[in-house]
Design an enzyme around this catalytic site. Structure first.
Site, PDB file in Angstrom:
ATOM      1  N   ASN A 181      40.460  34.250  39.575  1.00 28.77           N
ATOM      2  CA  ASN A 181      38.998  34.431  39.604  1.00 28.77           C
ATOM      3  C   ASN A 181      38.418  34.141  40.981  1.00 28.77           C
ATOM      4  O   ASN A 181      38.120  32.982  41.293  1.00 28.77           O
ATOM      5  CB  ASN A 181      38.338  33.526  38.559  1.00 28.77           C
ATOM      6  CG  ASN A 181      38.635  33.973  37.140  1.00 28.77           C
ATOM      7  OD1 ASN A 181      39.791  34.072  36.738  1.00 28.77           O
ATOM      8  ND2 ASN A 181      37.591  34.265  36.381  1.00 28.77           N
ATOM      9  N   LEU A 197      37.102  58.305  46.244  1.00 22.97           N
ATOM     10  CA  LEU A 197      38.491  58.487  45.790  1.00 22.97           C
ATOM     11  C   LEU A 197      38.638  59.709  44.905  1.00 22.97           C
ATOM     12  O   LEU A 197      39.725  60.272  44.796  1.00 22.97           O
ATOM     13  CB  LEU A 197      38.930  57.287  44.935  1.00 22.97           C
ATOM     14  CG  LEU A 197      39.100  55.921  45.560  1.00 22.97           C
ATOM     15  CD1 LEU A 197      39.401  54.906  44.456  1.00 22.97           C
ATOM     16  CD2 LEU A 197      40.233  55.942  46.575  1.00 22.97           C
ATOM     17  N   LYS A 245      44.007  48.829  35.222  1.00 20.38           N
ATOM     18  CA  LYS A 245      44.870  48.063  36.130  1.00 20.38           C
ATOM     19  C   LYS A 245      46.335  48.175  35.702  1.00 20.38           C
ATOM     20  O   LYS A 245      47.222  48.358  36.529  1.00 20.38           O
ATOM     21  CB  LYS A 245      44.437  46.589  36.158  1.00 20.38           C
ATOM     22  CG  LYS A 245      43.057  46.353  36.772  1.00 20.38           C
ATOM     23  CD  LYS A 245      43.026  46.723  38.233  1.00 20.38           C
ATOM     24  CE  LYS A 245      41.672  46.528  38.868  1.00 20.38           C
ATOM     25  NZ  LYS A 245      41.548  47.154  40.193  1.00 20.38           N
ATOM     26  N   ASN A 249      27.838  39.397  35.477  1.00 18.46           N
ATOM     27  CA  ASN A 249      28.690  39.211  34.298  1.00 18.46           C
ATOM     28  C   ASN A 249      29.502  37.934  34.442  1.00 18.46           C
ATOM     29  O   ASN A 249      29.893  37.332  33.455  1.00 18.46           O
ATOM     30  CB  ASN A 249      29.704  40.361  34.193  1.00 18.46           C
ATOM     31  CG  ASN A 249      29.029  41.681  33.939  1.00 18.46           C
ATOM     32  OD1 ASN A 249      28.166  41.773  33.067  1.00 18.46           O
ATOM     33  ND2 ASN A 249      29.393  42.699  34.698  1.00 18.46           N
ATOM     34  N   ASN A 250      29.795  37.577  35.681  1.00 18.87           N
ATOM     35  CA  ASN A 250      30.736  36.485  35.921  1.00 18.87           C
ATOM     36  C   ASN A 250      30.020  35.153  36.087  1.00 18.87           C
ATOM     37  O   ASN A 250      28.847  35.087  36.468  1.00 18.87           O
ATOM     38  CB  ASN A 250      31.604  36.795  37.140  1.00 18.87           C
ATOM     39  CG  ASN A 250      32.476  38.016  36.910  1.00 18.87           C
ATOM     40  OD1 ASN A 250      32.346  39.021  37.599  1.00 18.87           O
ATOM     41  ND2 ASN A 250      33.340  37.964  35.921  1.00 18.87           N
ATOM     42  N   GLY A 281      33.040  46.184  49.784  1.00 15.35           N
ATOM     43  CA  GLY A 281      32.800  45.346  48.615  1.00 15.35           C
ATOM     44  C   GLY A 281      33.062  43.867  48.875  1.00 15.35           C
ATOM     45  O   GLY A 281      33.332  43.460  50.016  1.00 15.35           O
ATOM     46  N   SER A 331      29.177  52.802  46.106  1.00 16.34           N
ATOM     47  CA  SER A 331      28.605  52.820  44.753  1.00 16.34           C
ATOM     48  C   SER A 331      28.278  51.403  44.283  1.00 16.34           C
ATOM     49  O   SER A 331      27.428  51.216  43.418  1.00 16.34           O
ATOM     50  CB  SER A 331      29.571  53.486  43.772  1.00 16.34           C
ATOM     51  OG  SER A 331      30.809  52.788  43.740  1.00 16.34           O
ATOM     52  N   TYR A 336      38.862  48.540  31.280  1.00 12.79           N
ATOM     53  CA  TYR A 336      39.010  48.130  32.687  1.00 12.79           C
ATOM     54  C   TYR A 336      40.416  47.559  32.923  1.00 12.79           C
ATOM     55  O   TYR A 336      41.121  47.947  33.844  1.00 12.79           O
ATOM     56  CB  TYR A 336      37.942  47.087  33.062  1.00 12.79           C
ATOM     57  CG  TYR A 336      38.280  46.326  34.331  1.00 12.79           C
ATOM     58  CD1 TYR A 336      38.229  46.949  35.570  1.00 12.79           C
ATOM     59  CD2 TYR A 336      38.688  44.985  34.282  1.00 12.79           C
ATOM     60  CE1 TYR A 336      38.569  46.257  36.738  1.00 12.79           C
ATOM     61  CE2 TYR A 336      39.025  44.289  35.440  1.00 12.79           C
ATOM     62  CZ  TYR A 336      38.968  44.938  36.665  1.00 12.79           C
ATOM     63  OH  TYR A 336      39.313  44.258  37.812  1.00 12.79           O
ATOM     64  N   SER A 352      44.789  42.481  38.615  1.00 11.96           N
ATOM     65  CA  SER A 352      43.990  41.378  38.082  1.00 11.96           C
ATOM     66  C   SER A 352      44.795  40.602  37.051  1.00 11.96           C
ATOM     67  O   SER A 352      45.642  41.174  36.350  1.00 11.96           O
ATOM     68  CB  SER A 352      42.746  41.969  37.411  1.00 11.96           C
ATOM     69  OG  SER A 352      42.106  41.002  36.606  1.00 11.96           O
TER      70      SER A 352
END
Ligand code: NAD
Ligand code: UD1
Length: 339
Positions: A178, A59, A152, A197-198, A10, A34, A148, A124
């Site tokens: 960020n 996982l 965390k 989205n960001n 990632g 994914s 989400y 995060s």
């Protein structure tokens, strides 16, 4: 050390592989692809000296986890793998709890069985919810506002319980602010699927002409110009923070919870301005309504990272924009897999 990197294909994981290899570690990547591509790993290999072993696994499959730990003598785990889209987590909360929380429980259970007790976890700044005061220190109250974020928080608590049950655990919980930008080589970077989205990937896609304009979500926040303020951090700085955390865990027993941010906040309009300056491209934008769940401002007190890890961010906003733009320009379609 031989490090198992979950989610290593990632965005943040791939940048961390570069820094781990540079520091002389061996890496085994565990990823179900994914939200990523094997091309990222091929690109990391081009930038780095030292091989990457890739294990395609999930996982959610204890069998996959057992297999990777039985095939490799792992010393420590850096755990990036997880789903991260806030909106999707509201629509499909169970997917997030199963993948992120149950997936992490599976990972830890396999670590216990394999006798591995050193873990670096990707948390995060979202765990701080709507901050009561700024800058954010690690002892600030927590309280996530979406599923989400709650995954965390739950994982953080689970890891603290685990460390409480067995003093052999050495765990670093890293709370990222960020992350943006890309490796200066332009070979690896963020590869969002669909509409980003960001803010930052949206800006780069507008700059390259893939999207006509940016919607700025609100200009009536109590900030410098009314737009949201965030602590943007160069992904290479963030990646280096993981190597420092791993080194610190060699002499630290228990759980270390640490912010990885720069300590400097920038507004959306300041980001647009910096990006225009670096890229020479116009970024057309319009002000629209606030996005549900957004907060006005969020930035770190990064002093604990300096104290505990000897780490601080080196790159500024201009370099973040320069490297993110370099990646976008050279990879307008992201990673393209050849068949
Ligand atoms: P990413 O989606 O690029 O990387 C996550 C990787 O995990 C992907 O390669 C994906 O394929 C893999 N993965 C997901 N579920 C898996 C599973 N069940 N089994 C195996 N692999 C799986 O995301 P990223 O931006 O690199 O984020 C890495 C971590 O950092 C995540 O845990 C994320 O929540 C956290 N984080 C990210 C940000 C950010 O802004 N990017 C901010 C704070 C925290
Ligand atoms: C978002 C997530 C957060 C997650 C983080 C990193 C939400 C509500 N929060 O945080 O949980 O940890 O990403 O993945 O989704 N902006 C625009 N236009 C856009 C996109 C963003 O104006 O098209 C603004 C936002 O209102 C915000 C700033 O840009 O003020 C940064 O947004 P973003 O990059 O999405 O990050 P966060 O809001 O910090």
């Amino acid at each position: 050390m031989k490090i198992l990197v979950t989610g290593g294909a990632g965005y943040i994981g791939s940048h961390t592989l570069v820094e781990l290899l540079r520091a002389g570690h061996q890496v085994v990547v565990f990823d179900n692809l994914s939200n990523s591509s094997v091309v990222a790993l091929e690109r990391v290999a081009k930038i780095s000296v030292g091989g990457i072993t890739f294990f395609k696994g999930d996982l959610c499959s204890p069998a996959d986890l057992h297999q990777v730990f039985s095939q490799h003598a792992i010393d420590a785990v850096i755990h990036f793998a997880g789903l991260k889209a806030v909106g999707e987590s509201v629509e499909k909360p169970l997917l997030y709890y199963l993948n992120n929380v149950a997936g992490t429980a599976n990972l830890c259970q396999t670590m216990v069985e394999a006798g591995v007790r050193m873990l670096v976890f990707s948390s995060s700044a979202t765990v701080y919810g709507d901050p009561r005061s700024l800058p954010l220190r690690e002892d600030a109250p927590t309280g996530a506002t979406n599923p989400y974020g709650r995954t965390k928080l739950f994982i953080e608590e689970m890891l603290r319980d685990l460390a409480g049950s067995d003093a052999a655990w050495r765990i670093a919980i890293l709370r990222y602010f960020n992350p943006i930008g890309a490796h200066p080589s332009g070979l690896i970077g963020e590869n969002p699927r669909g509409i980003p989205n960001n803010l930052f990937p949206f800006i780069t896609q507008v700059a390259i002409g893939q999207r006509p304009s940016l919607s700025v979500f609100g200009n009536d926040y109590p900030t410098v110009d009314g737009t949201g303020v965030r602590d943007y951090i160069h992904v290479v700085d963030l990646a280096r923070g993981h190597v420092c955390a791993l080194e610190r865990l060699a002499t630290y027993a228990g759980v270390l919870t640490i912010n990885l941010g720069t300590g400097q906040g920038y507004s959306v309009l300041q980001m647009i301005q910096a990006f225009r300056h670096v890229s020479g491209r116009d970024i057309p934008y319009q002000i629209v309504a606030r996005r549900a769940g957004d907060i006005a401002s969020c930035y770190a007190d990064p002093s604990l990272a300096r104290q505990e890890l000897g780490w601080q961010a080196e790159y500024g906003l201009e370099e973040m924009c320069r490297d993110g733009w370099n990646w976008q320009r050279h990879n307008p379609k992201g990673y393209v897999e050849s068949n």
